[in-house]
Design a protein around this motif. Structure first.
Motif, PDB file in Angstrom:
ATOM      1  N   MET A  52       0.849  -1.178   0.000  1.00  0.00           N
ATOM      2  CA  MET A  52       0.000   0.000   0.000  1.00  0.00           C
ATOM      3  C   MET A  52       0.894   1.241   0.000  1.00  0.00           C
ATOM      4  O   MET A  52       1.784   1.359   0.828  1.00  0.00           O
ATOM      5  N   ASN A  53       0.625   2.167  -0.921  1.00  0.00           N
ATOM      6  CA  ASN A  53       1.428   3.392  -0.931  1.00  0.00           C
ATOM      7  C   ASN A  53       0.809   4.436  -0.001  1.00  0.00           C
ATOM      8  O   ASN A  53      -0.272   4.231   0.566  1.00  0.00           O
ATOM      9  N   VAL A  54       1.470   5.563   0.134  1.00  0.00           N
ATOM     10  CA  VAL A  54       1.051   6.586   1.085  1.00  0.00           C
ATOM     11  C   VAL A  54      -0.342   7.114   0.751  1.00  0.00           C
ATOM     12  O   VAL A  54      -1.184   7.269   1.640  1.00  0.00           O
ATOM     13  N   GLU A  55      -0.608   7.406  -0.516  1.00  0.00           N
ATOM     14  CA  GLU A  55      -1.917   7.934  -0.897  1.00  0.00           C
ATOM     15  C   GLU A  55      -3.038   6.931  -0.605  1.00  0.00           C
ATOM     16  O   GLU A  55      -4.106   7.315  -0.135  1.00  0.00           O
ATOM     17  N   GLN A  56      -2.787   5.660  -0.861  1.00  0.00           N
ATOM     18  CA  GLN A  56      -3.788   4.635  -0.565  1.00  0.00           C
ATOM     19  C   GLN A  56      -4.054   4.575   0.937  1.00  0.00           C
ATOM     20  O   GLN A  56      -5.200   4.447   1.371  1.00  0.00           O
ATOM     21  N   LEU A  57      -2.992   4.650   1.723  1.00  0.00           N
ATOM     22  CA  LEU A  57      -3.131   4.637   3.181  1.00  0.00           C
ATOM     23  C   LEU A  57      -3.963   5.824   3.643  1.00  0.00           C
ATOM     24  O   LEU A  57      -4.904   5.669   4.420  1.00  0.00           O
ATOM     25  N   LEU A  58      -3.635   7.011   3.149  1.00  0.00           N
ATOM     26  CA  LEU A  58      -4.366   8.213   3.555  1.00  0.00           C
ATOM     27  C   LEU A  58      -5.828   8.172   3.120  1.00  0.00           C
ATOM     28  O   LEU A  58      -6.713   8.603   3.861  1.00  0.00           O
ATOM     29  N   ASN A  59      -6.083   7.651   1.947  1.00  0.00           N
ATOM     30  CA  ASN A  59      -7.468   7.558   1.465  1.00  0.00           C
ATOM     31  C   ASN A  59      -8.265   6.520   2.242  1.00  0.00           C
ATOM     32  O   ASN A  59      -9.484   6.631   2.364  1.00  0.00           O
ATOM     33  N   ALA A  60      -7.591   5.514   2.776  1.00  0.00           N
ATOM     34  CA  ALA A  60      -8.271   4.452   3.526  1.00  0.00           C
ATOM     35  C   ALA A  60      -8.512   4.840   4.987  1.00  0.00           C
ATOM     36  O   ALA A  60      -9.390   4.279   5.639  1.00  0.00           O
ATOM     37  N   MET A  61      -7.743   5.795   5.514  1.00  0.00           N
ATOM     38  CA  MET A  61      -7.870   6.180   6.927  1.00  0.00           C
ATOM     39  C   MET A  61      -9.072   7.082   7.146  1.00  0.00           C
ATOM     40  O   MET A  61      -9.193   8.113   6.514  1.00  0.00           O
ATOM     41  N   THR A  62      -9.909   6.687   8.059  1.00  0.00           N
ATOM     42  CA  THR A  62     -11.044   7.515   8.463  1.00  0.00           C
ATOM     43  C   THR A  62     -10.654   8.283   9.723  1.00  0.00           C
ATOM     44  O   THR A  62      -9.660   7.935  10.392  1.00  0.00           O
ATOM     45  N   PRO A  63     -11.413   9.298  10.094  1.00  0.00           N
ATOM     46  CA  PRO A  63     -11.127   9.990  11.353  1.00  0.00           C
ATOM     47  C   PRO A  63     -11.155   9.040  12.553  1.00  0.00           C
ATOM     48  O   PRO A  63     -10.383   9.203  13.498  1.00  0.00           O
ATOM     49  N   GLU A  64     -12.018   8.022  12.511  1.00  0.00           N
ATOM     50  CA  GLU A  64     -12.089   7.059  13.615  1.00  0.00           C
ATOM     51  C   GLU A  64     -10.801   6.243  13.722  1.00  0.00           C
ATOM     52  O   GLU A  64     -10.303   5.997  14.822  1.00  0.00           O
ATOM     53  N   VAL A  65     -10.265   5.828  12.574  1.00  0.00           N
ATOM     54  CA  VAL A  65      -9.003   5.081  12.567  1.00  0.00           C
ATOM     55  C   VAL A  65      -7.886   5.973  13.094  1.00  0.00           C
ATOM     56  O   VAL A  65      -7.062   5.546  13.914  1.00  0.00           O
ATOM     57  N   PHE A  66      -7.870   7.223  12.659  1.00  0.00           N
ATOM     58  CA  PHE A  66      -6.874   8.175  13.149  1.00  0.00           C
ATOM     59  C   PHE A  66      -6.936   8.277  14.669  1.00  0.00           C
ATOM     60  O   PHE A  66      -5.902   8.224  15.344  1.00  0.00           O
ATOM     61  N   GLU A  67      -8.138   8.428  15.219  1.00  0.00           N
ATOM     62  CA  GLU A  67      -8.297   8.548  16.675  1.00  0.00           C
ATOM     63  C   GLU A  67      -7.817   7.295  17.397  1.00  0.00           C
ATOM     64  O   GLU A  67      -7.189   7.375  18.456  1.00  0.00           O
ATOM     65  N   ARG A  68      -8.098   6.129  16.844  1.00  0.00           N
ATOM     66  CA  ARG A  68      -7.659   4.878  17.476  1.00  0.00           C
ATOM     67  C   ARG A  68      -6.133   4.754  17.465  1.00  0.00           C
ATOM     68  O   ARG A  68      -5.538   4.330  18.453  1.00  0.00           O
ATOM     69  N   LEU A  69      -5.527   5.127  16.344  1.00  0.00           N
ATOM     70  CA  LEU A  69      -4.066   5.077  16.267  1.00  0.00           C
ATOM     71  C   LEU A  69      -3.453   6.087  17.229  1.00  0.00           C
ATOM     72  O   LEU A  69      -2.466   5.791  17.914  1.00  0.00           O
ATOM     73  N   ASN A  70      -4.033   7.269  17.278  1.00  0.00           N
ATOM     74  CA  ASN A  70      -3.542   8.302  18.182  1.00  0.00           C
ATOM     75  C   ASN A  70      -3.666   7.857  19.636  1.00  0.00           C
ATOM     76  O   ASN A  70      -2.764   8.069  20.449  1.00  0.00           O
ATOM     77  N   TYR A  71      -4.783   7.214  19.977  1.00  0.00           N
ATOM     78  CA  TYR A  71      -4.982   6.678  21.328  1.00  0.00           C
ATOM     79  C   TYR A  71      -3.890   5.659  21.664  1.00  0.00           C
ATOM     80  O   TYR A  71      -3.323   5.681  22.760  1.00  0.00           O
ATOM     81  N   ALA A  72      -3.607   4.782  20.712  1.00  0.00           N
ATOM     82  CA  ALA A  72      -2.590   3.749  20.946  1.00  0.00           C
ATOM     83  C   ALA A  72      -1.223   4.386  21.192  1.00  0.00           C
ATOM     84  O   ALA A  72      -0.475   3.947  22.072  1.00  0.00           O
ATOM     85  N   ILE A  73      -0.902   5.429  20.441  1.00  0.00           N
ATOM     86  CA  ILE A  73       0.384   6.116  20.618  1.00  0.00           C
ATOM     87  C   ILE A  73       0.446   6.769  21.993  1.00  0.00           C
ATOM     88  O   ILE A  73       1.446   6.655  22.703  1.00  0.00           O
ATOM     89  N   GLU A  74      -0.619   7.467  22.365  1.00  0.00           N
ATOM     90  CA  GLU A  74      -0.636   8.212  23.624  1.00  0.00           C
ATOM     91  C   GLU A  74      -0.627   7.320  24.855  1.00  0.00           C
ATOM     92  O   GLU A  74      -0.006   7.640  25.854  1.00  0.00           O
ATOM     93  N   THR A  75      -1.325   6.182  24.784  1.00  0.00           N
ATOM     94  CA  THR A  75      -1.460   5.339  25.971  1.00  0.00           C
ATOM     95  C   THR A  75      -0.544   4.117  25.974  1.00  0.00           C
ATOM     96  O   THR A  75      -0.342   3.497  27.006  1.00  0.00           O
ATOM     97  N   GLY A  76      -0.037   3.751  24.772  1.00  0.00           N
ATOM     98  CA  GLY A  76       0.781   2.544  24.679  1.00  0.00           C
ATOM     99  C   GLY A  76      -0.043   1.276  24.646  1.00  0.00           C
ATOM    100  O   GLY A  76       0.478   0.172  24.809  1.00  0.00           O
ATOM    101  N   ARG A  77      -1.359   1.432  24.453  1.00  0.00           N
ATOM    102  CA  ARG A  77      -2.267   0.282  24.424  1.00  0.00           C
ATOM    103  C   ARG A  77      -3.317   0.477  23.342  1.00  0.00           C
ATOM    104  O   ARG A  77      -3.704   1.587  23.023  1.00  0.00           O
TER     105      ARG A  77
END
Length: 93
Positions: free
Chosen positions: A1-26
């Motif tokens: 998957m290239n960068v544009e495909q990744l960005l087009n596939a990411m929803t705001p909900e996915v972004f929030e979940r990834l951000n949560y994982a980074i912030e909490t480590g879980r």
């Protein structure tokens, strides 16, 4: 998957979940993330922010890929303006 495909596939909900994982480590289910997962999540979050973040915070990646910093005075102004929107209610005991 290239960068544009990744960005087009990411929803705001996915972004929030990834951000949560980074912030909490879980992950949301409580499972710890590995260093490799954290690094991948951080890259994805920064890429997402570089395309969608039009209201950048103190230190973040703004739309267009620029890292933005807000001064202490800018942050104080931002928070004082937001404070006007807070409804204060006094509760008598």
């Amino acid at each position: 998957m290239n960068v544009e495909q990744l960005l087009n596939a990411m929803t705001p909900e996915v972004f929030e979940r990834l951000n949560y994982a980074i912030e909490t480590g879980r992950w949301l289910d409580g499972t710890p993330i590995t260093k490799e997962q954290r690094d991948s999540c951080m890259q994805a979050v920064m890429l997402y922010q570089s395309k969608h973040n039009y209201d950048s915070q103190h230190m973040s990646v703004a739309a267009g890929g620029e890292v933005t910093f807000k001064s202490k005075a800018e942050l104080k102004k931002q928070f004082s303006e937001a404070e006007e929107d807070i409804l204060r209610v006094k509760v008598d005991n």
